[in-house]
Scaffold this motif. Structure first.
Motif, PDB file in Angstrom:
ATOM      1  N   SER A  58      12.802   0.153  -7.244  1.00  0.00           N
ATOM      2  CA  SER A  58      13.095  -0.012  -8.793  1.00  0.00           C
ATOM      3  C   SER A  58      12.090   0.985  -9.330  1.00  0.00           C
ATOM      4  CB  SER A  58      12.785  -1.428  -9.257  1.00  0.00           C
ATOM      5  OG  SER A  58      13.419  -2.115  -8.665  1.00  0.00           O
ATOM      6  N   LEU A  59      10.669   1.081  -8.853  1.00  0.00           N
ATOM      7  CA  LEU A  59       9.653   1.994  -9.525  1.00  0.00           C
ATOM      8  C   LEU A  59      10.093   3.239  -9.153  1.00  0.00           C
ATOM      9  CD1 LEU A  59       6.482  -0.070  -8.382  1.00  0.00           C
ATOM     10  CD2 LEU A  59       7.211   0.393 -10.763  1.00  0.00           C
ATOM     11  N   VAL A  60      10.658   3.885  -8.035  1.00  0.00           N
ATOM     12  CA  VAL A  60      11.122   5.171  -7.691  1.00  0.00           C
ATOM     13  C   VAL A  60      12.515   5.520  -8.804  1.00  0.00           C
ATOM     14  CG1 VAL A  60      12.499   6.591  -6.151  1.00  0.00           C
ATOM     15  CG2 VAL A  60      10.302   5.120  -5.301  1.00  0.00           C
ATOM     16  N   LEU A  61      13.193   4.503  -8.926  1.00  0.00           N
ATOM     17  CA  LEU A  61      14.302   4.608  -9.969  1.00  0.00           C
ATOM     18  C   LEU A  61      13.769   4.843 -11.309  1.00  0.00           C
ATOM     19  CD1 LEU A  61      17.234   4.713 -10.866  1.00  0.00           C
ATOM     20  CD2 LEU A  61      17.337   2.173 -10.985  1.00  0.00           C
ATOM     21  N   ALA A  62      12.708   4.061 -11.681  1.00  0.00           N
ATOM     22  CA  ALA A  62      11.987   4.440 -13.021  1.00  0.00           C
ATOM     23  C   ALA A  62      11.552   5.917 -13.042  1.00  0.00           C
ATOM     24  CB  ALA A  62      10.969   3.591 -13.374  1.00  0.00           C
ATOM     25  N   THR A  63      10.921   6.227 -11.848  1.00  0.00           N
ATOM     26  CA  THR A  63      10.422   7.685 -11.954  1.00  0.00           C
ATOM     27  C   THR A  63      11.459   8.804 -12.091  1.00  0.00           C
ATOM     28  OG1 THR A  63      10.300   8.060  -9.554  1.00  0.00           O
ATOM     29  CG2 THR A  63       8.326   7.006 -10.551  1.00  0.00           C
ATOM     30  N   ALA A  64      12.515   8.398 -11.441  1.00  0.00           N
ATOM     31  CA  ALA A  64      13.659   9.393 -11.643  1.00  0.00           C
ATOM     32  C   ALA A  64      14.206   9.421 -13.008  1.00  0.00           C
ATOM     33  CB  ALA A  64      14.907   9.173 -10.388  1.00  0.00           C
ATOM     34  N   ILE A  65      14.329   8.364 -13.574  1.00  0.00           N
ATOM     35  CA  ILE A  65      14.802   8.323 -14.757  1.00  0.00           C
ATOM     36  C   ILE A  65      13.738   8.968 -16.092  1.00  0.00           C
ATOM     37  CG2 ILE A  65      15.597   6.651 -16.798  1.00  0.00           C
ATOM     38  CD1 ILE A  65      16.540   4.751 -14.800  1.00  0.00           C
ATOM     39  N   ALA A  66      12.508   8.845 -15.697  1.00  0.00           N
ATOM     40  CA  ALA A  66      11.562   9.350 -16.580  1.00  0.00           C
ATOM     41  C   ALA A  66      11.613  10.900 -16.323  1.00  0.00           C
ATOM     42  CB  ALA A  66      10.045   8.770 -16.381  1.00  0.00           C
ATOM     43  N   SER A  96      18.131   5.091  -4.975  1.00  0.00           N
ATOM     44  CA  SER A  96      17.319   4.196  -5.369  1.00  0.00           C
ATOM     45  C   SER A  96      18.354   2.857  -5.632  1.00  0.00           C
ATOM     46  CB  SER A  96      16.597   4.588  -6.674  1.00  0.00           C
ATOM     47  OG  SER A  96      15.458   5.480  -6.213  1.00  0.00           O
ATOM     48  N   VAL A  97      19.296   3.015  -6.509  1.00  0.00           N
ATOM     49  CA  VAL A  97      20.239   1.876  -6.660  1.00  0.00           C
ATOM     50  C   VAL A  97      20.751   1.367  -5.407  1.00  0.00           C
ATOM     51  CG1 VAL A  97      22.481   1.295  -7.945  1.00  0.00           C
ATOM     52  CG2 VAL A  97      20.700   2.530  -9.095  1.00  0.00           C
ATOM     53  N   LEU A  98      21.290   2.184  -4.411  1.00  0.00           N
ATOM     54  CA  LEU A  98      21.758   1.672  -3.270  1.00  0.00           C
ATOM     55  C   LEU A  98      20.501   1.065  -2.616  1.00  0.00           C
ATOM     56  CD1 LEU A  98      24.178   4.767  -2.629  1.00  0.00           C
ATOM     57  CD2 LEU A  98      24.770   2.603  -3.181  1.00  0.00           C
ATOM     58  N   PHE A  99      19.414   1.475  -2.599  1.00  0.00           N
ATOM     59  CA  PHE A  99      18.555   0.880  -1.618  1.00  0.00           C
ATOM     60  C   PHE A  99      18.052  -0.470  -2.331  1.00  0.00           C
ATOM     61  CE2 PHE A  99      17.174   5.024   0.539  1.00  0.00           C
ATOM     62  CZ  PHE A  99      17.159   4.517   1.991  1.00  0.00           C
ATOM     63  N   ILE A 100      17.844  -0.532  -3.645  1.00  0.00           N
ATOM     64  CA  ILE A 100      17.789  -1.732  -4.351  1.00  0.00           C
ATOM     65  C   ILE A 100      18.743  -2.852  -4.068  1.00  0.00           C
ATOM     66  CG2 ILE A 100      17.590  -2.733  -6.506  1.00  0.00           C
ATOM     67  CD1 ILE A 100      16.442  -0.209  -7.705  1.00  0.00           C
ATOM     68  N   ALA A 101      19.895  -2.594  -3.977  1.00  0.00           N
ATOM     69  CA  ALA A 101      20.985  -3.389  -3.677  1.00  0.00           C
ATOM     70  C   ALA A 101      20.930  -4.072  -1.923  1.00  0.00           C
ATOM     71  CB  ALA A 101      22.678  -3.011  -3.862  1.00  0.00           C
ATOM     72  N   LEU A 118       4.832  10.280  -7.146  1.00  0.00           N
ATOM     73  CA  LEU A 118       6.032  10.532  -8.174  1.00  0.00           C
ATOM     74  C   LEU A 118       5.195  10.810  -9.214  1.00  0.00           C
ATOM     75  CD1 LEU A 118       8.553   8.050  -6.347  1.00  0.00           C
ATOM     76  CD2 LEU A 118       8.568  10.654  -6.241  1.00  0.00           C
ATOM     77  N   TRP A 119       4.452   9.652  -9.747  1.00  0.00           N
ATOM     78  CA  TRP A 119       4.075   9.790 -11.152  1.00  0.00           C
ATOM     79  C   TRP A 119       3.074  11.067 -11.092  1.00  0.00           C
ATOM     80  CZ3 TRP A 119       5.977   8.140 -15.209  1.00  0.00           C
ATOM     81  CH2 TRP A 119       6.996   7.111 -15.304  1.00  0.00           C
ATOM     82  N   ALA A 174       0.933  -1.120   0.101  1.00  0.00           N
ATOM     83  CA  ALA A 174       0.048   0.024   0.006  1.00  0.00           C
ATOM     84  C   ALA A 174       0.894   1.129   0.197  1.00  0.00           C
ATOM     85  CB  ALA A 174      -0.945  -0.039   1.070  1.00  0.00           C
ATOM     86  N   ALA A 175       1.770   1.387   0.992  1.00  0.00           N
ATOM     87  CA  ALA A 175       2.817   2.463   0.820  1.00  0.00           C
ATOM     88  C   ALA A 175       3.512   2.693  -0.499  1.00  0.00           C
ATOM     89  CB  ALA A 175       3.948   2.185   1.843  1.00  0.00           C
ATOM     90  N   THR A 176       3.818   1.618  -1.296  1.00  0.00           N
ATOM     91  CA  THR A 176       4.474   1.417  -2.657  1.00  0.00           C
ATOM     92  C   THR A 176       3.363   2.022  -3.667  1.00  0.00           C
ATOM     93  OG1 THR A 176       5.714  -0.398  -2.155  1.00  0.00           O
ATOM     94  CG2 THR A 176       5.392   0.105  -4.564  1.00  0.00           C
ATOM     95  N   ALA A 177       2.101   1.832  -3.457  1.00  0.00           N
ATOM     96  CA  ALA A 177       1.155   2.263  -4.479  1.00  0.00           C
ATOM     97  C   ALA A 177       1.153   3.519  -4.136  1.00  0.00           C
ATOM     98  CB  ALA A 177      -0.077   1.725  -4.058  1.00  0.00           C
ATOM     99  N   VAL A 178       1.264   4.223  -2.946  1.00  0.00           N
ATOM    100  CA  VAL A 178       0.792   5.771  -2.596  1.00  0.00           C
ATOM    101  C   VAL A 178       1.864   6.635  -3.179  1.00  0.00           C
ATOM    102  CG1 VAL A 178       0.592   7.303  -0.812  1.00  0.00           C
ATOM    103  CG2 VAL A 178      -0.756   5.259  -0.580  1.00  0.00           C
ATOM    104  N   LEU A 179       3.307   5.982  -2.889  1.00  0.00           N
ATOM    105  CA  LEU A 179       4.492   6.679  -3.189  1.00  0.00           C
ATOM    106  C   LEU A 179       4.681   6.707  -4.783  1.00  0.00           C
ATOM    107  CD1 LEU A 179       7.400   7.979  -2.478  1.00  0.00           C
ATOM    108  CD2 LEU A 179       8.143   5.565  -2.543  1.00  0.00           C
ATOM    109  N   VAL A 180       4.501   5.558  -5.261  1.00  0.00           N
ATOM    110  CA  VAL A 180       4.684   5.843  -6.779  1.00  0.00           C
ATOM    111  C   VAL A 180       3.326   6.542  -7.414  1.00  0.00           C
ATOM    112  CG1 VAL A 180       4.322   4.131  -8.957  1.00  0.00           C
ATOM    113  CG2 VAL A 180       5.748   3.416  -6.928  1.00  0.00           C
TER     114      VAL A 180
END
Length: 89
Positions: free
Chosen positions: A67-75, A47-52, A19-20, A10-16
């Motif tokens: 990974s989704l947060v990283l995708a939003t940063a790249i976008a 994001s890369v460090l947190f993924i690792a 960000l979007w 649920a936290a992931t859904a709210v955060l993403v």
């Protein structure tokens, strides 16, 4: 899946979603200069460090989230580049 995992998802859904929404707002804005490249660099690095870190801990909720947060940063960075290029031409 444990019930507590639902809280993480649920936290992931709210955060993403947040960000979007920000990326959409950035896309619609006229001024690409208002967004700092350093914001995206910091966000991507974190994001890369947190993924690792999450992979090592086998915390799949956080692997997906970061990974989704990283995708939003790249976008966001790509949109900023496109808008700056359009503005300069």
């Amino acid at each position: 899946m444990a019930a507590i995992d639902l809280l993480g998802w649920a936290a992931t859904a709210v955060l993403v979603a947040t960000l979007w929404r920000q990326i959409w707002k950035q896309w619609r804005a006229d001024d690409a200069q208002a967004v700092s490249t350093w914001l995206f660099i910091g966000q991507m690095t974190a994001s890369v460090l947190f993924i690792a870190y999450s992979v090592v801990l086998h915390s799949w909720v956080f692997v997906v989230t970061n990974s989704l947060v990283l995708a939003t940063a790249i976008a966001g960075q790509c949109m900023a580049w496109v808008k700056r290029r359009r503005a300069s031409s």
